[in-house]
Design a protein around this motif. Sequence first.
Motif, PDB file in Angstrom:
ATOM      1  N   PHE A 106    -115.802  10.402  -1.021  1.00  0.00           N
ATOM      2  CA  PHE A 106    -114.627  10.006  -1.810  1.00  0.00           C
ATOM      3  C   PHE A 106    -113.675   9.035  -0.822  1.00  0.00           C
ATOM      4  N   GLY A 107    -112.755   8.643  -1.682  1.00  0.00           N
ATOM      5  CA  GLY A 107    -112.175   7.557  -0.717  1.00  0.00           C
ATOM      6  C   GLY A 107    -112.303   6.302  -1.000  1.00  0.00           C
ATOM      7  N   ARG A 108    -113.746   5.945  -1.841  1.00  0.00           N
ATOM      8  CA  ARG A 108    -114.459   4.751  -2.227  1.00  0.00           C
ATOM      9  C   ARG A 108    -114.158   4.608  -3.615  1.00  0.00           C
ATOM     10  N   SER A 109    -113.529   5.005  -4.453  1.00  0.00           N
ATOM     11  CA  SER A 109    -113.246   5.025  -5.834  1.00  0.00           C
ATOM     12  C   SER A 109    -114.492   5.392  -6.514  1.00  0.00           C
ATOM     13  N   ILE A 110    -115.342   6.280  -5.919  1.00  0.00           N
ATOM     14  CA  ILE A 110    -116.573   7.006  -6.735  1.00  0.00           C
ATOM     15  C   ILE A 110    -116.035   7.846  -7.652  1.00  0.00           C
ATOM     16  N   GLU A 111    -114.921   8.629  -7.099  1.00  0.00           N
ATOM     17  CA  GLU A 111    -114.172   9.584  -8.272  1.00  0.00           C
ATOM     18  C   GLU A 111    -113.594   8.834  -9.343  1.00  0.00           C
ATOM     19  N   LYS A 112    -113.195   7.641  -9.163  1.00  0.00           N
ATOM     20  CA  LYS A 112    -112.605   6.833 -10.691  1.00  0.00           C
ATOM     21  C   LYS A 112    -113.990   6.467 -11.335  1.00  0.00           C
ATOM     22  N   SER A 113    -115.069   6.273 -10.756  1.00  0.00           N
ATOM     23  CA  SER A 113    -116.249   6.036 -11.565  1.00  0.00           C
ATOM     24  C   SER A 113    -116.558   7.223 -12.345  1.00  0.00           C
ATOM     25  N   MET A 114    -116.541   8.304 -11.753  1.00  0.00           N
ATOM     26  CA  MET A 114    -116.683   9.611 -12.667  1.00  0.00           C
ATOM     27  C   MET A 114    -115.772   9.985 -13.625  1.00  0.00           C
ATOM     28  N   LEU A 115    -114.623   9.670 -13.534  1.00  0.00           N
ATOM     29  CA  LEU A 115    -113.406   9.713 -14.446  1.00  0.00           C
ATOM     30  C   LEU A 115    -114.178   8.642 -15.589  1.00  0.00           C
ATOM     31  N   LEU A 116    -114.330   7.579 -15.322  1.00  0.00           N
ATOM     32  CA  LEU A 116    -114.740   6.492 -16.231  1.00  0.00           C
ATOM     33  C   LEU A 116    -115.891   6.948 -16.965  1.00  0.00           C
ATOM     34  N   LYS A 117    -116.815   7.690 -16.451  1.00  0.00           N
ATOM     35  CA  LYS A 117    -117.973   8.077 -17.147  1.00  0.00           C
ATOM     36  C   LYS A 117    -117.268   9.214 -18.371  1.00  0.00           C
ATOM     37  N   ILE A 118    -116.529   9.909 -18.017  1.00  0.00           N
ATOM     38  CA  ILE A 118    -116.123  11.149 -18.716  1.00  0.00           C
ATOM     39  C   ILE A 118    -115.218  10.120 -20.029  1.00  0.00           C
ATOM     40  N   ILE A 119    -114.413   9.421 -19.622  1.00  0.00           N
ATOM     41  CA  ILE A 119    -113.881   8.366 -20.732  1.00  0.00           C
ATOM     42  C   ILE A 119    -114.656   7.602 -21.691  1.00  0.00           C
ATOM     43  N   GLN A 120    -115.801   7.187 -21.027  1.00  0.00           N
ATOM     44  CA  GLN A 120    -116.861   6.545 -21.959  1.00  0.00           C
ATOM     45  C   GLN A 120    -117.347   7.635 -23.057  1.00  0.00           C
ATOM     46  N   VAL A 121    -117.596   8.900 -22.765  1.00  0.00           N
ATOM     47  CA  VAL A 121    -117.903   9.847 -23.818  1.00  0.00           C
ATOM     48  C   VAL A 121    -116.784  10.193 -24.645  1.00  0.00           C
ATOM     49  N   PHE A 122    -115.436  10.249 -24.056  1.00  0.00           N
ATOM     50  CA  PHE A 122    -114.429  10.316 -24.855  1.00  0.00           C
ATOM     51  C   PHE A 122    -114.155   9.365 -26.007  1.00  0.00           C
ATOM     52  N   LYS A 123    -114.225   8.092 -25.794  1.00  0.00           N
ATOM     53  CA  LYS A 123    -114.131   6.910 -26.497  1.00  0.00           C
ATOM     54  C   LYS A 123    -115.245   7.112 -27.617  1.00  0.00           C
ATOM     55  N   LYS A 124    -116.474   7.445 -27.360  1.00  0.00           N
ATOM     56  CA  LYS A 124    -117.661   7.342 -28.370  1.00  0.00           C
ATOM     57  C   LYS A 124    -117.323   8.428 -29.306  1.00  0.00           C
ATOM     58  N   LYS A 125    -116.698   9.560 -28.897  1.00  0.00           N
ATOM     59  CA  LYS A 125    -116.516  10.839 -29.583  1.00  0.00           C
ATOM     60  C   LYS A 125    -115.431  10.573 -30.531  1.00  0.00           C
ATOM     61  N   LYS A 126    -114.573   9.663 -30.131  1.00  0.00           N
ATOM     62  CA  LYS A 126    -113.170   9.422 -30.833  1.00  0.00           C
ATOM     63  C   LYS A 126    -112.381  10.796 -30.403  1.00  0.00           C
ATOM     64  N   ILE A 127    -112.355  11.250 -29.419  1.00  0.00           N
ATOM     65  CA  ILE A 127    -111.192  12.551 -29.123  1.00  0.00           C
ATOM     66  C   ILE A 127    -110.178  12.338 -28.430  1.00  0.00           C
ATOM     67  N   ASN A 128    -109.184  13.137 -28.800  1.00  0.00           N
ATOM     68  CA  ASN A 128    -107.832  12.880 -28.456  1.00  0.00           C
ATOM     69  C   ASN A 128    -107.401  12.882 -26.875  1.00  0.00           C
ATOM     70  N   LYS A 129    -107.809  13.708 -26.156  1.00  0.00           N
ATOM     71  CA  LYS A 129    -107.542  13.761 -24.827  1.00  0.00           C
ATOM     72  C   LYS A 129    -108.488  14.574 -23.789  1.00  0.00           C
ATOM     73  N   ILE A 130    -108.745  14.174 -22.812  1.00  0.00           N
ATOM     74  CA  ILE A 130    -109.429  14.748 -21.469  1.00  0.00           C
ATOM     75  C   ILE A 130    -108.605  15.828 -20.804  1.00  0.00           C
ATOM     76  N   ILE A 131    -108.890  16.952 -20.772  1.00  0.00           N
ATOM     77  CA  ILE A 131    -108.226  17.932 -19.868  1.00  0.00           C
ATOM     78  C   ILE A 131    -108.728  18.526 -18.572  1.00  0.00           C
ATOM     79  N   PHE A 132    -107.855  18.337 -17.677  1.00  0.00           N
ATOM     80  CA  PHE A 132    -108.418  18.852 -16.262  1.00  0.00           C
ATOM     81  C   PHE A 132    -107.586  20.149 -15.962  1.00  0.00           C
TER      82      PHE A 132
END
Length: 185
Positions: free
Chosen positions: A115-141
């Motif tokens: 962590f600290g190298r933006s790997i965590e941002k790529s993990m969030l981006l991967k979830i966002i990609q699924v989010f966009k494909k499924k046309k979902i309204n929000k991601i909850i953490f």
Amino acid sequence: KFYKDEKTRKKTREKFISYDKWLASLKTRVYFEKGNDKNKKRILQLINKTNQMNLSTRRISELELNKLMKNKNCRLLSCKVSDKFGEMGLVGVVSFKLFSNKIVVIDFILSCRAFGRSIEKSMLLKIIQVFKKKKINKIIFKYLKTKKNKPCLNFLKTNLEKEKNNTFIYKRNTKFISPKFLKII
């Protein structure tokens, strides 16, 4: 070898004035794959041992992991990282449950050596990609505070909208900029 490569990485950091330029020089690649029998042992290890970059620090058995992997409404992804110095191996885990109108993140875990190298941002981006494909309204953490997982809270505060208490969300139409120095595969 992982530790030797990490020492080399840190030594090259001293040559750069800008942290972002150093990150770009690493030519980091992030690979995602579904949880499977080959990576299951390391996934279980990360879930049960990682404390700092861990959404809930829940601990599970191999049986519980198998159920999660077989659940049709859930996704379990592992995250491997490499750069110009070599392989860092499997350093991250993301799991989430899909509903008709939302994604609820179950696990968001990254080894402290990554962590600290933006790997965590790529993990969030991967979830966002699924989010966009499924046309979902929000991601909850749903962040569960522990004595050691403040780095995870800081990441959530920086990159997501706080909904209430320790719940953070990503909504449709929210801008999220992918780190340009990472190649996500």
